[in-house]
Structure formats: structure tokens, C-alpha cells
Design an enzyme around this catalytic site. Structure first.
Site, mmCIF file in Angstrom:
data_model
loop_
_atom_site.group_PDB
_atom_site.id
_atom_site.type_symbol
_atom_site.label_atom_id
_atom_site.label_comp_id
_atom_site.label_asym_id
_atom_site.label_seq_id
_atom_site.Cartn_x
_atom_site.Cartn_y
_atom_site.Cartn_z
ATOM 1 N N SER A 1 1.624 -1.431 -7.303
ATOM 2 C CA SER A 1 1.222 -2.572 -8.138
ATOM 3 C C SER A 1 0.159 -3.449 -7.456
ATOM 4 O O SER A 1 0.453 -4.575 -7.060
ATOM 5 C CB SER A 1 2.450 -3.400 -8.547
ATOM 6 O OG SER A 1 3.287 -3.676 -7.438
ATOM 7 N N LEU B 1 0.820 -1.202 0.000
ATOM 8 C CA LEU B 1 0.000 0.000 0.000
ATOM 9 C C LEU B 1 0.859 1.259 0.000
ATOM 10 O O LEU B 1 2.030 1.214 0.381
ATOM 11 C CB LEU B 1 -0.891 0.017 1.253
ATOM 12 C CG LEU B 1 -1.996 -1.040 1.311
ATOM 13 C CD1 LEU B 1 -2.586 -1.095 2.714
ATOM 14 C CD2 LEU B 1 -3.099 -0.720 0.293
#
Lengths: 610, 291
Positions: free
Chosen positions: A520, A447
Site C-alpha cells: 500500500s 516496502l
């Protein structure tokens, strides 16, 4: 012109160095006219017993008064050649001067008092001669008159001292029993020593050879400078230096080390004359057929001969003269020929008491110590073993502004980067060999605010400090350049990851440990890269609960996302798909940055990446 | 290699080391035989070029032939010639020939002080303009940090204690007792700011070697060294303090023979130099920065 030879006379204090010198000067008729009578006369006037040692003092006095005695240093002659005696004080405090003097000598006389026997400096000086590479040594066992010319006393000293010298690599040419006081065996034999069948000191010296052997060795020349005097209308590019060993001629193929560049000798440059060949000892210059860009400090060698070793880890014996001790891991300067390179002491194997050869373990080298140690140079150096070629096998160490130590090279540790180049495509294996590690793509996912970049940057620092080649790809350096044209639509997001994967693949192929730090969030996207890289892809899940990330909020993005200013923000308004089987997971809510780095580092080390 | 070859090779090695290590390097040229041999060696070392300036301290009392010879050779060899002088002392007549100071103070004023300030760039320097063939004010005021000097160890006691690379501190002082070690042709080329290094490529040469080399290499020397009316100069300096010696050596090879005969073995080379005989003599002068 008669040949000249520099000799040094060493030995313990009061073992009779000055008397031996005085005798040699007097008995070879090398004194200025009337000097001997004058000194005898002075002694009579002052009611002193005449000693040959006074001759030396008298000459020194005259020299300081400005009267030339043919040569600055005192000298004597035989029918064969002139000998120059280099002043080498015996006291330990003058070790620096003893070394400066003895380093210029071609041969040495070691004086031992028959009555006192082998003393501290008999051993220390023997050892220093060996360190300085003086192999032509005669041992004079002096003051034989004090021990009734006893053969057994002489034999005992000969056997003990031979053993010591053998341990330091010196085989004396011979041991001669003498009495400098009485003149026994100085220039001729003596009745009192009729049991001795060897040479007198003078004929033993005469049997020494002028060092010529360097010419027979492989060619070496440290480059002193590359001269081009274009402004003065001279277009020659001349590689200048003095030939340290061997010989070379026009047309010979040459290689320079450590750069490994090669060319061919086109001409040998001289003022007002021409030569086609040059050998050890000559200061000279070369022009090359093909121009290669080399610097001062490289060693010029012949392609058809044995080439020098190239490494940054050197095993050596060092003697230290500096006031400050030599300590581990501090940077000094190594001067080897004309090469200068930062160097540090990595390991002390043994500190020797130079007089007893007793070893002790210590992590520093103090003044007057001799130590066996491992040195690490900041970049590779080219050298030979001292036992093979003197000039390229010895060095000095500069501490601050002064030469503080000298050393001889006895071995080395092969560099990982030391590979032979071939004229074909370079493989990844070869790149890895040079760099000393394998290359991987380490992909950090997590995150925003989980610490991906922080951990990646800290890992990079640790690896770089160890000499590994590393690069960090992250949003900052990719989004602003390569992917500047991409937005945040699904298409663009996939294209963004694909491009990072391609760049990463090239980086990995070039040998870099590549660290990629991107949120990602989708497994699908990450798998595109994993499939592209195969085994070279290492996924690191940087785990941290959303609450913690939001609390950290380093860029204030969560705040903006909560206000709705950023749409589809991962973790707030878009999903994050945590990796199911990452190679490594670091939980940054529990581990410190350092601990996270260590965990990844351990993984890399145990999987033979680094 | 014979002895002259070995001496030549070592001197060239030293000159090249100096050139590599010192950005602001100069060579003192006293016009005498030793520094002229040095000039020759520099041309050999750098393949017919002299890549640093030659500095001469002009006391104004040099034997006039010396100055003529200096400029003729400098123009011929196209060397960068720089000259300095103690103008103040000359204007104030603080010299021995003016009768106001003794020989040692005169040497200190006209040579030592002039040298120190010329090297440091604090006083005006004059550079030979090869087109105009005259001296013009040198714009360059940079201090020289490396100074090549043609002293030989056999000349005199204090010079025999020298190293090839010898540090001098801010006051030009020389610490004879605690000199850096010198071995394996590794020299002291690192030095603290404000200090400078004197470089002595001719240290191992003797007076006889110098003359044999001049003979072998056919080096042009000033004719003052050759006998005229039974006298010649053995060492050159200022005319009020330099006397010729008795000699019939009219050519260089006759000088070589004269020296080989041992005629001068008990007479100092600098015996014709009056300042050496004053109290303290050369050692005092040298400690203060004289060559």
C-alpha cells in the site's frame, strides 16, 4: 424391608476401630450363631486373652473361605435399621482405599484413644471426611477405662478436637466417652461414666437421618447419553441420566448448561410403567418437546430454579492420590459428573498438611497432599459450589489412565466470555465480551521485503496462543480469490485497497483482530481505509531501507524489477510514500521479529485492545 | 426409594457409563439368576433395548435346560447373542468328565481360556441369527474392550475386593493389591491399549436382593432354581460339577422366604460348585481371568 445405612469407622492406628466393631457386632447380636463362643473357645485353647477385635478377623477369614455372612461387608443391626460397616484402612499407604470406602458412607464414627489423644490420622481422617462431604459424624473417645473414666481427659479432647473439626467444617453430632473393651456406652450407658448424659454409640447412630436433602435442592442431572434406537424401530430421542438433586415433572421448562439450550420435558421414560415426576436418585430418561442438540456432559436444569455457574476457572480443594505429583500447566482430564474436559493447574494457593492444617507454599501437589488451588479448564464447565449441591460441586482428575485426585469446588473466576444472551441484534460490545478483547484493523505498510507479513504472522501466533481471535489478510489470500479479477492499473489498485478495507470492516465488526499486510505505497489509498474504519484503524509502518529489502529479496522480485521484468515496482520503478503519522513504527533493520511483535503488542495492550 | 430402587438405579448408572465409554462392549450372560437380572437392568437402562451383544461361553457340559432357556429368551428379547467355545480342548478330550484333567484345569480350559479367546476375537464366535433361529459364524473379530459381568461382592471373598470398573491387563491378570480409587461414581474408564475393563454393576447386590428383585420384576428364570423332589439348584454351572441343594422352595417367593429364614447363613452360595473346593479354588481361577 428395613432401612440400611453405610457407615465408615475411621481413626488412627490402634485407637480401637476393630474393637468397637467387634463390640457393636456382639452386643447387637449380629454375629452368626455360636461365633462369639467359638472365638472365646479358640482364645482359651491358644492361651490368649479374648479380644473383641478377634471377631472381625474371624469373620474376614470365613468370608475368604466362601461362607456368606449375610452381607459381604460386615454389618450390625439396631431395632431401627441395618448398618453396613465399610472397610476403611487407617494406614496412610491405604489412603486411596480409605477414600474409595469412605466416599460411599453416609455417616462416620471417628475413634480417638483417650490415653493417646488426638493423633495425625485423627486429624487427617477428619479432614478427608469433610472433603468427602460426610456431615453426620460421631466422635468416640475410646479406652476411657485407661484414664479412669476421667471427665477432664474427655473434656480436653472434646474441646481440642471440636476446634479442629470446626476449622474443616465438621460439627460432630456428639462426642461419646466409651470403652469398647468393657462395653461402656456402646449400646447402653455405664456406671463408670455416670457423669455422661449423652447417647450410647448405637442410639447416636440411630438418630442419624438417611440423606434426603438432595431432593429439596435445585434440579440437576448430568446427561449420560442421548439415546436413539432408530434401527430397532424406536423413534424416541431420550436424554438419559440419573437425577443428582431436586425433582422435575412433565411440562417443566429446562435449560442445559454450559450450552444454554432450552426446551420442555415432554415425557419421562420408563420400562413398563409411566411417571409424570421424578426426583433425586433415580436413573431415568426424558423426551423433550422441542429437539435440542446436546451432548453427554451437559447439566440439565429447571428454568424456574437457580441455575449452575458457568466458567473455565475453578477454585477448589484437591486431594492427590497419584504417584506422580500434579504440576503447573500440564494438561490433565477433569471429570465432573459426566463432563470430561482438559484441565490444568494454574495456581497453588496453599498446600495443606492434612493432619495439622499447616499451610506451605509450593508449586506442585504431591501424593497425599491437600491443596487449595486454581484450575483452568480448556472450555467452560457448568457446576455448583460443593457446599450447595454435592454432585455438581465435586470432580476427579485423571492423570494418564488413572484417577489421581479428587476435589471440591469452593469458588470460581468469572469468564470474560460469560455473557447473557438476549433475543436481539448482537452488538460489537457483546462480541468483544465473549472474545475477551476488542477488535481492530492493524494495517501493515512497507516496502516489499520489509517484513510486513513476517511480523503480522508472528503477532497473530502470539495473540492466538492467548486465546484471541485474529486473522491475517495479505496479498496471498486476497489476490487469489476476492480480487482475482483485478490487475495493477491505478483503477484496479484503488479498487483492491477499497475491497480489502470493506472486508476488514466486516471482520472488525465480527470481533476479529484483523491484520492486513500490504505494500500500500500511496497515502491516499491508505486513507480510504482509515476513513472507512475511523478509530479502529491502526497503521503500522514497517520501516526498512530499500538496500536492506533488496538484499533480503525473499521472492526474487527486486531482481526481476531491476531486469525490467516487472514494471512499476515499488521502490525501484514506482514511489513509496512513507506514512507521516503512523500509530506504530517498527524498524526491522534494527528490531528482530520478536521485538517488533512486542512493540505492537505493547501498543495494543496499553490502548486496551487486548 | 427403597433398597431395591437404589440398587437398580446405581446398576443402571454403571451400565450407561460403560455404554458411553466403551465402543466394543459386551455383557457376559451365564444364564444364571445374576446375569439374567443384569440383562433385565440393561433393558431398563436403554429403554427396552440391549445395545451390546450378550456373550456366553458354552462348555458343552451345561445343564441342557440352561441352553434351551438361553436361546428361547434371546429370541424373545431380540438380543444379539454371541457364543464361544474351546473346541480344541473338547476335541482332545482335555476335560474333567473325560477323565483326563482335574476340575480346575477343566474350568481353565473350557471357561477361562474359552472366555479369553472369545473376548479377544482370536477364536471363532457364533452369533444367533434371529431369522434362521440358529447360530452362524460371526464375521466380527474385534476384541471386546469392556466386559460387563454379573459378579456380586457377597458371593465369595475375592469378589468382595472388586471395584465397579476393574482393569485387567494383557494377560487378563488382576492386581488386587493396587486397584484404582473409585469415588463419587467416577470410574476407571481410561485404559492402556491391549488392556480391558471388567464392569460389575451388581457388586452391591446380595443373593437375597437378587431374588427379591426377580420376584418384584417378574423376571423369567430357568426352572432349575425351583425345587423338584425336594432339591433345587442355588448356583448353576456344568452338570458334572454342580449339585442341587435340599430345598422345598417351589416358587420365587418361597426362595425369598427360605433365604430370609437364615437357613443358608452358614452355607456358601457356591457350595454346590465342586471346582471351588479344589486347591486354590475360585481365587486362583479368578486371577487367571475366570469371572
Amino acid at each position: 424391608m428395613k432401612e440400611q445405612m453405610n457407615i465408615v469407622i475411621v481413626g488412627h492406628v490402634d485407637h480401637g476401630k476393630s474393637t468397637v466393631i467387634g463390640r457393636l457386632l456382639a452386643d447387637t447380636n449380629s454375629l452368626p450363631e455360636g461365633k462369639l463362643d467359638q472365638v472365646r473357645e479358640n482364645c482359651k485353647r491358644e492361651s490368649k486373652v479374648f479380644e473383641y477385635a478377634f471377631l472381625l478377623d474371624a469373620l474376614k477369614d470365613e468370608q475368604s473361605q466362601g461362607i456368606t455372612i449375610d452381607s459381604a461387608r460386615c454389618f450390625f443391626k439396631s431395632s431401627l435399621r441395618d448398618y453396613i460397616i465399610i472397610d476403611a484402612p487407617g494406614h496412610i499407604e491405604f489412603l486411596k482405599n480409605m477414600i474409595s470406602g469412605a466416599a460411599r458412607a453416609e455417616a462416620a464414627l471417628l475413634i480417638i484413644d483417650a490415653d493417646e489423644g488426638i493423633q495425625e490420622n485423627s486429624r487427617r481422617h477428619g479432614y478427608m471426611l469433610s472433603m468427602l462431604g460426610i456431615k453426620q459424624v460421631v466422635v468416640c473417645v475410646n479406652k476411657m477405662d485407661l484414664v479412669d473414666y476421667s471427665k477432664s481427659v474427655f473434656d480436653k479432647i472434646k474441646s481440642d478436637y471440636s476446634e479442629f473439626l470446626g476449622n474443616v467444617g465438621i460439627t460432630p453430632k456428639e462426642f461419646i466417652p466409651i470403652s469398647a473393651l468393657k462395653g461402656d456406652n456402646i449400646i447402653k450407658g455405664s456406671e463408670s461414666l455416670s457423669w455422661f448424659e449423652g447417647n450410647s454409640v448405637l442410639s447416636s447412630l440411630d438418630s442419624f437421618k438417611k440423606e434426603k436433602s438432595e431432593e429439596e435442592k435445585p434440579f440437576r442431572m448430568f446427561v449420560q447419553g442421548v439415546y436413539k434406537f432408530t434401527r430397532k424401530g424406536d423413534s424416541r430421542r431420550i436424554i438419559a441420566g440419573r437425577v443428582d438433586s431436586g425433582s422435575i415433572k412433565v411440562g417443566d421448562k429446562v435449560v442445559f448448561f454450559p450450552s444454554n439450550k432450552s426446551s420442555e420435558v415432554s415425557s419421562i421414560e420408563c420400562l413398563n410403567s409411566t411417571r409424570t415426576e421424578v426426583s433425586a436418585g433415580h436413573s431415568t430418561g426424558f423426551t423433550l418437546k422441542e429437539q435440542v442438540y446436546i451432548n453427554r456432559g451437559e447439566v440439565m436444569c429447571r428454568k424456574d430454579e437457580r441455575t449452575p455457574y458457568v466458567s473455565s476457572s475453578i477454585k477448589s480443594n484437591i486431594f492427590w492420590m497419584g504417584k506422580e505429583s500434579m504440576v503447573l500447566d500440564r494438561w490433565y482430564k477433569l471429570k465432573l459428573g459426566t463432563l470430561e474436559v482438559p484441565v490444568r493447574l494454574k495456581k497453588v494457593f496453599d498446600v495443606l498438611d492434612a493432619s495439622s492444617l499447616d499451610g506451605c507454599r509450593r508449586n506442585e501437589i504431591n501424593r497425599h497432599d491437600v491443596a487449595k488451588c486454581l484450575l483452568e479448564c480448556k472450555s467452560s464447565a457448568a457446576f455448583d459450589m460443593f457446599s450447595e449441591i454435592n454432585a455438581s460441586g465435586r470432580f476427579v482428575i485423571v492423570d494418564d489412565y488413572d484417577i489421581a485426585g479428587g476435589g471440591i469446588i469452593t469458588g470460581f473466576v468469572e469468564d470474560k466470555r460469560n455473557v447473557v444472551w438476549h433475543d436481539r441484534e448482537i452488538t460489537r460490545e457483546e462480541r468483544s465480551k465473549i472474545l475477551g478483547h476488542r477488535s481492530k484493523m492493524i494495517w501493515f505498510t512497507g516496502l516489499s521485503g520489509s517484513g510486513k507479513s513476517t511480523v503480522a504472522v508472528a503477532l497473530q501466533k502470539k495473540l492466538i496462543q492467548e486465546g484471541k481471535m485474529v486473522y491475517v489478510l495479505d496479498g496471498d489470500n486476497v489476490r487469489h480469490g476476492l480480487n482475482k479479477d483485478l490487475g495493477f492499473s491505478e483503477m484496479d489498485r484503488i479498487e483492491n485497497i477499497r475491497r480489502i478495507g470493506e472486508v476488514g470492516t466486516l471482520f472488525v465488526d465480527s470481533g476479529l483482530i484483523t491484520l492486513a499486510a500490504f505494500i500500500s505505497p500511496y497515502t491516499k489509498d491508505r486513507n480510504i481505509v482509515r476513513n472507512r474504519l475511523g478509530d479502529d484503524f491502526i497503521e503500522v509502518f514497517v520501516k526498512c531501507a530499500i538496500d536492506e529489502c533488496e538484499k533480503r529479496d525473499p521472492k526474487g522480485l527486486y531482481k526481476k524489477a531491476r531486469k525490467g521484468e516487472i514494471k512499476e515496482f515499488t521502490g525501484v520503478s514506482a514511489p513509496y510514500e512513507a506514512p507521516k503519522n503512523p500509530e506504530i513504527t517498527v524498524d526491522t533493520s534494527k528490531l528482530s521479529v520478536q521485538e517488533s511483535v512486542d512493540k505492537i503488542y505493547d501498543y495494543l495492550a496499553s490502548n486496551d485492545v487486548i | 426409594m427403597d433398597r431395591l430402587d437404589e440398587l437398580e438405579s446405581q446398576s443402571i448408572y454403571i451400565l450407561r457409563e460403560a455404554y458411553s465409554k466403551f465402543g466394543n462392549l459386551c455383557m457376559l450372560w451365564s444364564i444364571g439368576k445374576d446375569s439374567t437380572v443384569l440383562l433385565w437392568l440393561a433393558r431398563k437402562a436403554f429403554f427396552n433395548h440391549v445395545p451390546f451383544p450378550l456373550v456366553h461361553v458354552d462348555t458343552s457340559y451345561k445343564i441342557p435346560e440352561m441352553i434351551k432357556y438361553r436361546d428361547k429368551l434371546a429370541l424373545k428379547l431380540k438380543v444379539n447373542m454371541v457364543v464361544g467355545q474351546n473346541k480344541a480342548a473338547l476335541n482332545d478330550k482335555q476335560t474333567f468328565p473325560d477323565g483326563n484333567v482335574n476340575r480346575l484345569v477343566c474350568c481353565k480350559n473350557l471357561k477361562t481360556e474359552a472366555l479369553r479367546n472369545t473376548l479377544s476375537g482370536e477364536w471363532d464366535r457364533y452369533r444367533l441369527d434371529h431369522n434362521k433361529k440358529e447360530y452362524i459364524l460371526d464375521e466380527n473379530k474385534e476384541p471386546y474392550t469392556g466386559v460387563i459381568v454379573g459378579v456380586r461382592s457377597d458371593e465369595e471373598g475375592s469378589r468382595s475386593k472388586e471395584r465397579y470398573f476393574s482393569p485387567r491387563d494383557k494377560n487378563n491378570d488382576w492386581d488386587v493389591g493396587d486397584q484404582p480409587p473409585e469415588l463419587w461414581n467416577q470410574f476407571k474408564t481410561d485404559f492402556a491399549p491391549g488392556t480391558h475393563i471388567r464392569i460389575h454393576p451388581l457388586l452391591d447386590w446380595t443373593e437375597l436382593d437378587i431374588w427379591k428383585y426377580i420376584e418384584r420384576e417378574k423376571i423369567p428364570i430357568t426352572e432349575l432354581y425351583l425345587s423338584k423332589n425336594g432339591k433345587r439348584y442355588r448356583s448353576l454351572g456344568c452338570y458334572p460339577c454342580t449339585n442341587p441343594i435340599d430345598s422345598d422352595a417351589k416358587t420365587v417367593s418361597e426362595i425369598v422366604k427360605e433365604l430370609e429364614s437364615g437357613k443358608f447363613s452358614n452355607i456358601a452360595e457356591r457350595s454346590g460348585r465342586a471346582q471351588d473346593k479344589e486347591d486354590g479354588g475360585l481365587e486362583t481361577l479368578r486371577k487367571e481371568g475366570y469371572m
